[in-house]
Motif scaffolding. Structure first.
Motif, PDB file in Angstrom:
ATOM      1  N   GLN A  70       0.790  -1.234   0.000  1.00  0.00           N
ATOM      2  CA  GLN A  70       0.000   0.000   0.000  1.00  0.00           C
ATOM      3  C   GLN A  70       0.823   1.285   0.000  1.00  0.00           C
ATOM      4  O   GLN A  70       0.561   2.180  -0.820  1.00  0.00           O
ATOM      5  N   PRO A  71       1.827   1.433   0.867  1.00  0.00           N
ATOM      6  CA  PRO A  71       2.592   2.694   0.862  1.00  0.00           C
ATOM      7  C   PRO A  71       3.274   2.971  -0.477  1.00  0.00           C
ATOM      8  O   PRO A  71       3.256   4.110  -0.970  1.00  0.00           O
ATOM      9  N   ALA A  72       3.887   1.948  -1.058  1.00  0.00           N
ATOM     10  CA  ALA A  72       4.568   2.130  -2.344  1.00  0.00           C
ATOM     11  C   ALA A  72       3.561   2.460  -3.442  1.00  0.00           C
ATOM     12  O   ALA A  72       3.839   3.284  -4.332  1.00  0.00           O
ATOM     13  N   MET A  73       2.395   1.837  -3.389  1.00  0.00           N
ATOM     14  CA  MET A  73       1.362   2.101  -4.388  1.00  0.00           C
ATOM     15  C   MET A  73       0.837   3.527  -4.261  1.00  0.00           C
ATOM     16  O   MET A  73       0.611   4.215  -5.260  1.00  0.00           O
ATOM     17  N   GLU A  74       0.646   3.971  -3.037  1.00  0.00           N
ATOM     18  CA  GLU A  74       0.176   5.341  -2.816  1.00  0.00           C
ATOM     19  C   GLU A  74       1.198   6.351  -3.325  1.00  0.00           C
ATOM     20  O   GLU A  74       0.836   7.362  -3.942  1.00  0.00           O
ATOM     21  N   GLY A  75       2.475   6.087  -3.066  1.00  0.00           N
ATOM     22  CA  GLY A  75       3.525   6.987  -3.536  1.00  0.00           C
ATOM     23  C   GLY A  75       3.569   7.051  -5.055  1.00  0.00           C
ATOM     24  O   GLY A  75       3.735   8.129  -5.641  1.00  0.00           O
ATOM     25  N   LEU A  76       3.401   5.904  -5.702  1.00  0.00           N
ATOM     26  CA  LEU A  76       3.431   5.851  -7.165  1.00  0.00           C
ATOM     27  C   LEU A  76       2.221   6.559  -7.766  1.00  0.00           C
ATOM     28  O   LEU A  76       2.349   7.298  -8.753  1.00  0.00           O
ATOM     29  N   SER A  77       1.064   6.355  -7.171  1.00  0.00           N
ATOM     30  CA  SER A  77      -0.143   7.027  -7.665  1.00  0.00           C
ATOM     31  C   SER A  77      -0.036   8.540  -7.498  1.00  0.00           C
ATOM     32  O   SER A  77      -0.439   9.311  -8.376  1.00  0.00           O
ATOM     33  N   SER A 132      -2.002  -7.167  -8.593  1.00  0.00           N
ATOM     34  CA  SER A 132      -2.682  -8.411  -8.947  1.00  0.00           C
ATOM     35  C   SER A 132      -1.848  -9.624  -8.585  1.00  0.00           C
ATOM     36  O   SER A 132      -0.622  -9.570  -8.568  1.00  0.00           O
ATOM     37  N   ILE A 133      -2.559 -10.727  -8.306  1.00  0.00           N
ATOM     38  CA  ILE A 133      -1.913 -12.019  -8.121  1.00  0.00           C
ATOM     39  C   ILE A 133      -2.575 -13.022  -9.064  1.00  0.00           C
ATOM     40  O   ILE A 133      -3.682 -12.788  -9.558  1.00  0.00           O
ATOM     41  N   LEU A 134      -1.898 -14.122  -9.308  1.00  0.00           N
ATOM     42  CA  LEU A 134      -2.473 -15.176 -10.133  1.00  0.00           C
ATOM     43  C   LEU A 134      -3.501 -15.936  -9.318  1.00  0.00           C
ATOM     44  O   LEU A 134      -3.225 -16.386  -8.204  1.00  0.00           O
ATOM     45  N   SER A 135      -4.698 -16.092  -9.863  1.00  0.00           N
ATOM     46  CA  SER A 135      -5.767 -16.843  -9.197  1.00  0.00           C
ATOM     47  C   SER A 135      -6.405 -17.750 -10.239  1.00  0.00           C
ATOM     48  O   SER A 135      -7.218 -17.305 -11.049  1.00  0.00           O
ATOM     49  N   GLY A 136      -5.999 -19.015 -10.240  1.00  0.00           N
ATOM     50  CA  GLY A 136      -6.505 -19.930 -11.255  1.00  0.00           C
ATOM     51  C   GLY A 136      -6.016 -19.505 -12.625  1.00  0.00           C
ATOM     52  O   GLY A 136      -4.822 -19.440 -12.884  1.00  0.00           O
ATOM     53  N   SER A 137      -6.952 -19.174 -13.486  1.00  0.00           N
ATOM     54  CA  SER A 137      -6.603 -18.736 -14.845  1.00  0.00           C
ATOM     55  C   SER A 137      -6.883 -17.257 -15.047  1.00  0.00           C
ATOM     56  O   SER A 137      -7.078 -16.801 -16.171  1.00  0.00           O
ATOM     57  N   THR A 138      -6.889 -16.498 -13.942  1.00  0.00           N
ATOM     58  CA  THR A 138      -7.160 -15.061 -14.030  1.00  0.00           C
ATOM     59  C   THR A 138      -6.144 -14.272 -13.206  1.00  0.00           C
ATOM     60  O   THR A 138      -5.422 -14.826 -12.388  1.00  0.00           O
ATOM     61  N   ALA A 139      -6.133 -12.966 -13.440  1.00  0.00           N
ATOM     62  CA  ALA A 139      -5.375 -12.042 -12.601  1.00  0.00           C
ATOM     63  C   ALA A 139      -6.362 -11.441 -11.612  1.00  0.00           C
ATOM     64  O   ALA A 139      -7.345 -10.807 -12.014  1.00  0.00           O
ATOM     65  N   LEU A 140      -6.129 -11.671 -10.338  1.00  0.00           N
ATOM     66  CA  LEU A 140      -7.040 -11.186  -9.298  1.00  0.00           C
ATOM     67  C   LEU A 140      -6.492  -9.901  -8.699  1.00  0.00           C
ATOM     68  O   LEU A 140      -5.362  -9.864  -8.219  1.00  0.00           O
ATOM     69  N   PHE A 141      -7.300  -8.845  -8.729  1.00  0.00           N
ATOM     70  CA  PHE A 141      -6.880  -7.565  -8.152  1.00  0.00           C
ATOM     71  C   PHE A 141      -6.994  -7.635  -6.628  1.00  0.00           C
ATOM     72  O   PHE A 141      -8.074  -7.864  -6.089  1.00  0.00           O
ATOM     73  N   VAL A 142      -5.861  -7.428  -5.936  1.00  0.00           N
ATOM     74  CA  VAL A 142      -5.853  -7.488  -4.468  1.00  0.00           C
ATOM     75  C   VAL A 142      -5.458  -6.158  -3.843  1.00  0.00           C
ATOM     76  O   VAL A 142      -5.454  -6.018  -2.620  1.00  0.00           O
ATOM     77  N   GLY A 143      -5.097  -5.194  -4.669  1.00  0.00           N
ATOM     78  CA  GLY A 143      -4.745  -3.875  -4.161  1.00  0.00           C
ATOM     79  C   GLY A 143      -5.033  -2.809  -5.202  1.00  0.00           C
ATOM     80  O   GLY A 143      -4.956  -3.081  -6.405  1.00  0.00           O
ATOM     81  N   ARG A 144      -5.366  -1.619  -4.736  1.00  0.00           N
ATOM     82  CA  ARG A 144      -5.693  -0.534  -5.674  1.00  0.00           C
ATOM     83  C   ARG A 144      -5.579   0.814  -4.971  1.00  0.00           C
ATOM     84  O   ARG A 144      -6.020   0.962  -3.826  1.00  0.00           O
ATOM     85  N   VAL A 145      -4.979   1.754  -5.671  1.00  0.00           N
ATOM     86  CA  VAL A 145      -4.993   3.162  -5.256  1.00  0.00           C
ATOM     87  C   VAL A 145      -5.515   3.934  -6.459  1.00  0.00           C
ATOM     88  O   VAL A 145      -4.873   3.952  -7.512  1.00  0.00           O
ATOM     89  N   SER A 146      -6.676   4.524  -6.314  1.00  0.00           N
ATOM     90  CA  SER A 146      -7.332   5.175  -7.446  1.00  0.00           C
ATOM     91  C   SER A 146      -6.754   6.550  -7.732  1.00  0.00           C
ATOM     92  O   SER A 146      -6.274   7.255  -6.827  1.00  0.00           O
ATOM     93  N   SER A 147      -6.815   6.915  -8.986  1.00  0.00           N
ATOM     94  CA  SER A 147      -6.391   8.249  -9.413  1.00  0.00           C
ATOM     95  C   SER A 147      -7.288   9.306  -8.778  1.00  0.00           C
ATOM     96  O   SER A 147      -8.474   9.065  -8.563  1.00  0.00           O
ATOM     97  N   PRO A 148      -6.735  10.480  -8.481  1.00  0.00           N
ATOM     98  CA  PRO A 148      -7.578  11.557  -7.937  1.00  0.00           C
ATOM     99  C   PRO A 148      -8.544  12.113  -8.982  1.00  0.00           C
ATOM    100  O   PRO A 148      -9.506  12.804  -8.643  1.00  0.00           O
TER     101      PRO A 148
END
Length: 256
Positions: free
Chosen positions: A90-97, A107-123
């Motif tokens: 989270q801290p690194a993602m917030e800094g990058l955003s 994202s992480i691999l979940s079966g045959s998909t990419a599962l979103f497990v973290g997000r920092v939205s654009s302002p």
């Protein structure tokens, strides 16, 4: 009507799992589950059999009783790991955003998909698909391509062979040959792009995050609307993206 029936079966199946989870060891027989849940014995027998086949329940022939199966523990462990990863990142993602002004996703691999497990939205008031808990196709997203490209060759080939390609946009890769060529480029370059391949009007740039063993544990990306930027401009942030991934990776190493 079909949807209601399916919902009813799901509720019954979950009620069986809840009962078994709370039952004393060796006591969750079909009769006991039926009495405890109010479900007919025939229904309990049928649903419990399905849950055993799927790994959600285990069965002891000696006591004729059920216990929670390995699949549930796998899911619990996966959930715990993904939460830990997202908290670390989270801290690194917030800094990058903050630096880019764009949405950053993990994202992480979940079966045959990419599962979103973290997000920092654009302002900025723009919706980018990929909220926490949502899954996306490996072949049409930057994080998905990163995760797929970095799998061991046998696992990668098996996953590629299982893909049923859908043309989400006119830019989506829709053949095994094109995907394999793209994945070769991803490995060579160390990053992946998604140029309006999952969502029209959205571009993304992703890189891998390595764990303590040196394996790719996750992928992080910057996503942005094309009306505000383009792939060439987005790539200017590649050093910042790689730095964020490295920071997260180092913290993962520190956890072990």
């Amino acid at each position: 009507m079909v949807a209601e029936e399916s919902k009813g079966m799901l509720v019954r199946g979950l009620s069986i799992l809840e009962y078994v989870a709370k039952a004393q060891p060796g006591t969750a027989t079909v009769v006991a589950i039926s009495e405890g849940t109010g479900l007919p014995k025939s229904t309990v027998y049928r649903l419990a059999s399905t849950e055993r086949e799927m790994g959600y329940l285990s069965y002891d022939e000696t006591t004729k009783s059920h216990s929670l199966g390995p699949k549930l523990f796998e899911l619990a462990a996966s959930h715990s790991a993904s939460r830990s990863l997202s908290q670390i990142a989270q801290p690194a993602m917030e800094g990058l955003s903050c630096k880019t002004g764009e949405t950053v996703q993990l994202s992480i691999l979940s079966g045959s998909t990419a599962l979103f497990v973290g997000r920092v939205s654009s302002p900025h008031a723009v919706t980018i698909r990929g909220n926490i808990g949502q899954a996306a196709p490996l072949y049409a997203t930057s994080t998905g391509k990163v995760l797929l490209a970095n799998l061991p060759e046998a696992s990668r080939e098996k996953l590629i062979d299982s893909i049923e390609f859908t043309a989400w946009t006119q830019n989506t890769l829709t053949s095994k040959k094109d995907l394999e060529e793209e994945l070769s480029s991803v490995l060579e370059q160390g990053f992946a792009t998604a140029n309006e391949e999952f969502d029209a009007g959205v571009v993304a740039l992703g890189v891998p995050i390595a764990d303590a063993a040196g394996s790719v544990a996750a992928a992080i990306c910057i996503s942005a609307p094309k009306y505000r930027t383009n792939m060439r401009a987005l790539k200017k942030y590649l050093p910042d993206l790689k730095e964020a991934a490295q920071r997260i990776g180092l913290m993962l190493v520190g956890q072990n």
